[in-house]
Design a protein around this motif. Sequence first.
Motif, short mmCIF file in Angstrom:
data_model
loop_
_atom_site.label_atom_id
_atom_site.label_comp_id
_atom_site.label_asym_id
_atom_site.label_seq_id
_atom_site.Cartn_x
_atom_site.Cartn_y
_atom_site.Cartn_z
N LEU A 1 0.87 -1.15 0.00
CA LEU A 1 0.00 0.00 0.00
C LEU A 1 0.92 1.22 0.00
O LEU A 1 1.71 1.40 0.91
CB LEU A 1 -0.87 -0.05 1.27
N ILE B 1 -1.34 -0.92 -4.23
CA ILE B 1 -2.49 -0.03 -4.12
C ILE B 1 -1.94 1.36 -3.83
O ILE B 1 -1.10 1.53 -2.95
CB ILE B 1 -3.44 -0.47 -2.98
N LYS C 1 5.17 6.82 1.69
CA LYS C 1 5.39 5.72 2.65
C LYS C 1 4.79 4.43 2.11
O LYS C 1 3.72 4.43 1.50
CB LYS C 1 4.72 6.10 3.98
N ILE D 1 0.71 -5.29 3.01
CA ILE D 1 -0.63 -5.79 3.29
C ILE D 1 -0.66 -7.26 2.93
O ILE D 1 0.12 -7.73 2.10
CB ILE D 1 -1.71 -5.05 2.47
N ARG E 1 3.57 0.47 3.03
CA ARG E 1 3.35 -0.55 4.05
C ARG E 1 2.89 -1.84 3.39
O ARG E 1 2.40 -1.85 2.27
CB ARG E 1 2.37 -0.09 5.13
#
Lengths: 150, 150
Positions: free
Chosen positions: A97, A135, A104, A108, A106
């Motif tokens: 993501l 995403i 940034k 998932i 992250r």
Amino acid sequence: MEIQQQFEQFLSQRGMKHTNERREIFRAILDMDAPFDVDKLLFYLKQQGEKTSKATIYRTLQLLLESGLLRTISLSPAAARDTLYSLCGKYRAYDHLVCTGCGKVRDIEKQQICLSCQTITKELGYKLESHSLRIFALCPECQAKGIKTC
Amino acid sequence: MEIQQQFEQFLSQRGMKHTNERREIFRAILDMDAPFDVDKLLFYLKQQGEKTSKATIYRTLQLLLESGLLRTISLSPAAARDTLYSLCGKYRAYDHLVCTGCGKVRDIEKQQICLSCQTITKELGYKLESHSLRIFALCPECQAKGIKTC
DNA sequence: ACTTATAATGAGAACGAGTCTCAATTGCAG
DNA sequence: CTGCAATTGAGACTCGTTCTCATTATAAGT
């Protein structure tokens, strides 16, 4: 098995040497707290007093990719530059993501994506190997700051 | 509206000139029968007798990206190189199925992926912008040829 | 431990995709 | 048709990554 030992084992399987440089680079990678790029890794190693050369860093990253312990993330659809690396043992997810505000990244992990991929490939007669979903979305912090994306 | 006209309109909106080079590059892109890279485009234009410079190609691709008529695909997790471009008007899908045997890329469009992305971002408080899914799988032809991937 | 063969490393040259520069050219408003 | 600003082409430049090769380190065999 400890992830460090998996790397050592991989080197042994290939008949490759267990050098200080490889150990230190891998240790540094374990210390990274998010998907990282080569610059970050270089900077961190310098900070630690290591004077490992650029060439060795790239060579070791390649090794780790081949071992399956590390993987790359191709980030923005615009910039093919600045590849990010992510440790598989630490970050299980292959999906990311990406905040379009601050950049940034992250990880998932969603079973439903895997199921979709399986359905799609089966329908077309393909044999599924892997997938990678990115995403692009605005994170809560950036929304709060009123950041908009072009 | 014809896609050519959309490009012309975009240029007008920006107060930019409708040059021969831009028209020829866009025509060449329309002739591409799959996601293409810059080399392929350069080669095709040369074949057609156009002597458009590299710089103009890159400038026009950038323009087309900004217009929203074109998009890029980041392909393999290993190589950040060789960006592929795909025409939005021609290939609607933003998701791709990549054959790990022959490297062929085809577009897929699955509503279920979009729904998953919506769910995931909503759960985490993100505001969804877009996504990009790459599925790596062996196509039927490569399976028939007995090609295996490492 | 000591050799020895060979793999790995470091420093910097080389490479290549993409960008920039600037003089020459082109589109288009007047 | 003219003039000027936008655009182009050719090649220099950038910068991330890879390659080269002389030097160094590892590990197997003594």
